[in-house]
Design a protein around this motif. Structure first.
Motif, PDB file in Angstrom:
ATOM      1  N   SER A 210       0.831  -1.200   0.000  1.00 46.65           N
ATOM      2  CA  SER A 210       0.000   0.000   0.000  1.00 46.65           C
ATOM      3  C   SER A 210       0.871   1.258   0.000  1.00 46.65           C
ATOM      4  CB  SER A 210      -0.918  -0.024   1.218  1.00 46.65           C
ATOM      5  OG  SER A 210      -1.730   1.094   1.255  1.00 46.65           O
ATOM      6  N   ILE A 211       1.943   1.242   0.796  1.00 43.95           N
ATOM      7  CA  ILE A 211       2.835   2.407   0.838  1.00 43.95           C
ATOM      8  C   ILE A 211       3.452   2.639  -0.540  1.00 43.95           C
ATOM      9  CG2 ILE A 211       4.963   3.329   1.834  1.00 43.95           C
ATOM     10  CD1 ILE A 211       4.288   1.860   4.415  1.00 43.95           C
ATOM     11  N   LEU A 212       3.858   1.551  -1.185  1.00 44.89           N
ATOM     12  CA  LEU A 212       4.474   1.699  -2.504  1.00 44.89           C
ATOM     13  C   LEU A 212       3.453   2.159  -3.548  1.00 44.89           C
ATOM     14  CD1 LEU A 212       6.945  -1.296  -2.580  1.00 44.89           C
ATOM     15  CD2 LEU A 212       7.430   1.125  -2.284  1.00 44.89           C
ATOM     16  N   ALA A 213       2.212   1.732  -3.400  1.00 48.86           N
ATOM     17  CA  ALA A 213       1.166   2.253  -4.285  1.00 48.86           C
ATOM     18  C   ALA A 213       1.048   3.757  -4.093  1.00 48.86           C
ATOM     19  CB  ALA A 213      -0.166   1.565  -4.009  1.00 48.86           C
ATOM     20  N   GLY A 214       1.197   4.208  -2.840  1.00 50.95           N
ATOM     21  CA  GLY A 214       1.182   5.638  -2.547  1.00 50.95           C
ATOM     22  C   GLY A 214       2.353   6.356  -3.190  1.00 50.95           C
TER      23      GLY A 214
END
Ligand SMILES: Nc1ncnc2c1ncn2[C@@H]1O[C@H](COP(=O)(O)OP(=O)(O)OP(=O)(O)O)[C@@H](O)[C@H]1O
Ligand SMILES: [Mg+2]
Lengths: 283, 294
Positions: A210-214
């Motif tokens: 999720s952080i990397l999607a951000g």
């Protein structure tokens, strides 16, 4: 009609607030401004000194790590060559420098803030409407005061890009942390994890997709901002688009526009691919 | 040194949407909590103790408060009233730091849904508790490997949990609890997600491990079979209360009330049914002459 008697305007007070900031803290803004500018120029200096084929090689390598398929590697490595053929290579590097600087600052602020949002509910309640405002406020509204405070050129462009691109990484960091399954967290606690250990060993690694999607979204939004940023004097591909529009030179605008799209595709595919590699559930 | 490993006195746990300060002597308050739809009394006035080396079973229907009770023992949920004492330490009174130390050294838990870390390999999962304690990498890997041998997963150390079957994952969960080397094991329906054959196997394995290591085991299940096979003593819960404590055969023979009787009755029916089925099968095969086994 809305009753006259209720009429009230905050425009004047906002104006005078900006003026007051300029008059009393002008030098603080100036030194902040030159700090960001030197960071940006440093990044740009490095980017410019790298030969073009090294970029192609690097993109091919990253694409290979991210996708492990031969066709995406070829496509992603060939696309940037068009930017060079259009004669826009140097401008593209200036844009890249702007994007990298903004994204690095955005991540340095956004990820810790996202963690804080997930950890402190009241902070999250307070910050969410601020994020909504940052995303929905038309960018010209803060572009002008940014320009007044930080001068013309690249620095207000970085600031404006930050305002625009910061929310997704904060939101997705927070969301990722909140979505870590309860049972996994409970097991860690049952074995004596402290709050910090829980965050470091369990929650952040599991929130990584999720952080990397951000990170991906923030990068794409920063790239989308470059045309707008060029209106306040940030050079790069955006300026090229702007000039082409002014001269109604459709072909030139098309070349610059396509170059931005190519940068977007390359960055997007590579960061997305890396994010997928990282996903613990795929192992 | 206390004689009992677990001493639970007048334990209450209320889940509530509002902040409440439970006082069980205030009868009106308890009554209003029972009526309110904002709160659930999950554990109600529970008192029992467990002796060293004992396998203590908690049984009850779904929602009777078994998981809540086991969570209270580690204070994974806030305790509303009463006291929990483990190995002579008052869990209820601990501050954060003491609680962390207590969880690291005194008790290890096995979860129904395994609770493994998906981003860590099997061996890292087993060593996780040791890592939290700050034991150096080499030592914890060595100990984790030894424990994987005990549960028969020595070749699986470098796989991720996602590539293991349910039975194997639960073995990892058990290894993680064993490697912590705590005097007390807490197990919340560890085998209920497994198919009957594997469950059997795991129960046998637990019996074997227990013969070797002599832990004190607090074991939650809703399977009477399991309780009979593993338990030294058992408690039956209903709506948060313990309605009967005793040795499993005693409970089976002399249920304290209707609820327990019905619980046991199902088992009796089952036994009767299988007996009848076996008889019918036997009769059938006799009629058919030599049974056809192709
Ligand atoms: N976090 C929670 N918040 C509110 N109510 C809860 C919570 N956890 C459990 N409960 C309620 O407490 C009661 C007891 O739940 P508990 O999980 O302890 O039952 P159980 O005996 O373990 O059931 P099962 O056999 O299904 O695991 C139930 O009524 C449940 O709805
Ligand atoms: Mg349960």
């Amino acid at each position: 009609m809305f009753p006259e008697a209720f009429k009230y305007s905050v425009a004047k007070s906002v104006n005078s607030a900006i003026k007051w900031l300029l008059n009393t803290h002008g030098s603080a803004f100036d030194s902040f401004s030159s700090g960001i500018l030197s960071l940006l120029l440093w990044v740009q200096g490095i980017l410019v000194s790298i030969p073009w084929w090294a970029y192609i090689a690097f993109i091919a390598l990253m694409a290979w790590i991210a996708t492990r398929k031969i066709i995406p590697v070829i496509v992603l490595a060939v696309l940037p060559i068009f930017i060079g053929m259009f004669g826009l290579w140097h401008l593209a590097l200036e844009t890249l420098a702007l994007v990298i600087t903004s994204v690095v600052i955005a991540l340095a602020i956004g990820i810790p803030m996202g963690v804080l949002m997930a950890e402190a509910r009241y902070f999250a309640e307070f910050i969410k409407p601020v994020l909504d405002a940052m995303q929905t406020m038309p960018s010209f509204v803060y572009l002008i005061p940014a320009m007044m405070l930080f001068g013309l050129g690249k620095v207000p462009a970085v600031i404006a890009t930050l305002i625009y691109a910061l929310p997704p990484v904060m939101r997705l960091t927070c969301l990722g942390l909140q979505q870590v399954p309860r049972p996994v967290q409970e097991a860690a606690l049952a074995y004596g994890a402290t709050r910090w250990q829980l965050l470091k060993e369990v929650r952040i690694p599991l929130a990584m997709p999720s952080i990397l999607a951000g990170v991906n979204q923030t990068t794409m939004m920063a790239l989308a901002m470059v045309v707008i940023a060029s209106m306040i004097g940030a050079r790069g591909l955006g300026q090229e688009v702007l000039m082409a529009i002014n001269r109604i030179d459709v072909g030139r605008g098309f070349e610059a526009g396509i170059s931005i799209v190519i940068m977007g595709i390359v960055i997007d595919r590579i960061t997305q691919g890396l994010a997928k590699r990282w996903d613990p559930n795929r192992k | 040194m206390a004689e009992n490993v677990i001493d639970v006195k007048e334990l209450w746990k209320v889940y509530s949407k509002k902040d409440i300060d439970l006082n069980v002597e205030d009868e009106e308050m308890v009554e209003s909590l029972d009526k309110s739809s904002d709160s659930v009394v999950a554990v109600r006035d529970v008192t029992f103790s467990v002796k060293p080396g004992e396998v203590f079973i908690v049984m009850g229907l779904s929602g009777s408060g078994k998981s809540t009770l086991i969570r209270c023992l580690l204070r994974l949920v806030d305790i509303s009233w009463g006291s929990v004492t483990i190995n002579g330490q008052d869990v209820t009174a601990m501050n954060k730091k003491e609680l962390t130390e207590f969880r690291r050294n005194q008790a290890a838990m096995v979860f129904q849904h395994y609770g493994l870390l998906p981003h860590r390999t099997v061996i890292e999962n087993v060593a996780f508790g040791l890592k939290l304690r700050g034991i150096p990498k080499k030592e914890r890997r060595e100990r984790a490997r030894e424990t994987l041998n005990i549960v028969g997963l020595e070749q699986w150390g470098d796989y991720y949990p996602a590539s293991l079957s349910g039975g194997m994952r639960q073995r990892v969960g058990i290894a993680r609890a064993l490697v912590a080397d705590t005097p007390l094991l807490l197990m919340d329906e560890p085998f209920s997600g497994l198919d009957p054959l594997i469950r059997r196997e795991m129960q046998d394995e637990l019996v074997r491990i227990q013969e070797e290591l002599h832990k004190t085991i607090f074991f939650v299940t809703h399977d009477l079979d399991e309780a009979m096979r593993l338990g030294d003593r058992m408690a039956v819960m209903r709506n948060g209360e313990i309605v009967q404590i005793g040795r499993p055969p005693e409970v089976f023979a002399n249920p304290a009330d209707d609820y327990v009787a019905r619980f046991v009755q199902d088992k009796r029916d089952e036994i009767r049914k299988t007996d009848e089925q076996m008889a019918a099968l036997a009769a059938q095969s006799e009629k058919a002459g030599t049974p056809d086994v192709s």
